[in-house]
Design a protein around this motif. Structure first.
Motif, short mmCIF file in Angstrom:
data_model
loop_
_atom_site.label_atom_id
_atom_site.label_comp_id
_atom_site.label_asym_id
_atom_site.label_seq_id
_atom_site.Cartn_x
_atom_site.Cartn_y
_atom_site.Cartn_z
N SER A 1 31.16 46.64 42.58
CA SER A 1 30.19 45.68 43.05
C SER A 1 30.77 44.99 44.28
O SER A 1 31.96 44.66 44.29
CB SER A 1 29.91 44.66 41.95
N ALA B 1 33.50 42.10 44.23
CA ALA B 1 33.83 41.72 42.86
C ALA B 1 35.15 42.30 42.36
O ALA B 1 35.65 41.89 41.35
CB ALA B 1 32.70 42.13 41.92
N GLY C 1 35.21 36.74 41.12
CA GLY C 1 33.86 36.27 41.40
C GLY C 1 33.11 35.71 40.21
O GLY C 1 32.02 35.19 40.36
N PHE C 2 33.67 35.80 39.00
CA PHE C 2 33.06 35.20 37.83
C PHE C 2 34.13 35.05 36.74
O PHE C 2 35.22 35.60 36.86
CB PHE C 2 31.87 36.00 37.30
N MET D 1 28.75 36.48 33.27
CA MET D 1 28.10 36.56 34.57
C MET D 1 26.62 36.21 34.47
O MET D 1 26.05 36.21 33.38
CB MET D 1 28.28 37.95 35.16
N ASP E 1 21.86 38.01 37.89
CA ASP E 1 21.98 38.64 39.20
C ASP E 1 23.30 39.40 39.34
O ASP E 1 23.32 40.50 39.90
CB ASP E 1 21.85 37.61 40.32
N GLN E 2 24.38 38.82 38.84
CA GLN E 2 25.66 39.51 38.89
C GLN E 2 25.62 40.77 38.02
O GLN E 2 26.12 41.82 38.42
CB GLN E 2 26.79 38.59 38.43
N GLN F 1 24.11 43.72 39.71
CA GLN F 1 25.00 44.38 40.67
C GLN F 1 25.90 45.40 39.97
O GLN F 1 26.23 46.43 40.54
CB GLN F 1 25.88 43.36 41.39
N TRP F 2 26.31 45.11 38.75
CA TRP F 2 27.25 45.98 38.04
C TRP F 2 26.56 47.14 37.33
O TRP F 2 27.14 48.22 37.22
CB TRP F 2 28.05 45.16 37.02
#
Length: 109
Positions: free
Chosen positions: A2, A5, A14-15, A33, A36-37, A40-41
Motif C-alpha cells: 500500500s 504503508a 501509518g497506523f 486501521m 479507507d486504509q 488500500q490493503w
C-alpha cells in the motif's frame, strides 16, 4: 504494498500495529486501521488479510482472533509464520519446563 504503508526496511507504518512476526519473506502483523486504509490493503500484491472485524471496542481483538481460528486456510498460513508448538527448556536449577507461545502473537499478559 500500500502506498507509503511499508518502509524500505519492511516495517508497517501509518497506523497502529503490533510488532511483526517473520518467517523468511512472510510476516504477520496485527493492525488497527480505518475502512479507507483497509481498502488500500485488500487485494494489494503480496498481502493477505487473514482475519478482520469491525471495531466494537475492547472486545474487537477477540472478534478478530475468533474469525482467524474459524478459518482453517487462514490458520494454516498463520501457523506457517507463527508456530506455537511446545518447547522444553531447563531453568537455572536444571528443572525441565514446557511452554508454548500464546495463540495471539505479541499478546501481553
Amino acid at each position: 504494498r500500500s502506498p507509503g504503508a511499508v518502509s524500505d526496511d519492511g516495517q508497517i507504518v501509518g497506523f497502529a500495529s503490533t510488532p511483526a512476526v517473520r518467517a523468511g519473506v512472510a510476516a504477520l502483523v496485527y493492525v488497527r486501521m480505518t475502512d479507507d486504509q483497509a481498502k488500500q490493503w485488500r487485494g494489494a500484491a503480496g498481502v493477505t488479510i487473514l482475519a478482520e472485524a469491525k471495531h466494537t471496542g475492547v472486545e474487537t481483538p477477540d472478534d478478530v482472533y475468533a474469525a482467524l481460528a474459524s478459518d482453517s486456510l487462514a490458520m494454516a498460513k498463520y501457523d506457517a509464520v507463527y508456530p506455537r508448538s511446545e518447547v522444553i527448556w531447563k531453568d537455572d536449577a536444571g528443572v525441565d519446563h514446557t511452554s508454548a507461545a500464546p495463540f495471539r502473537f505479541g499478546q501481553m499478559a
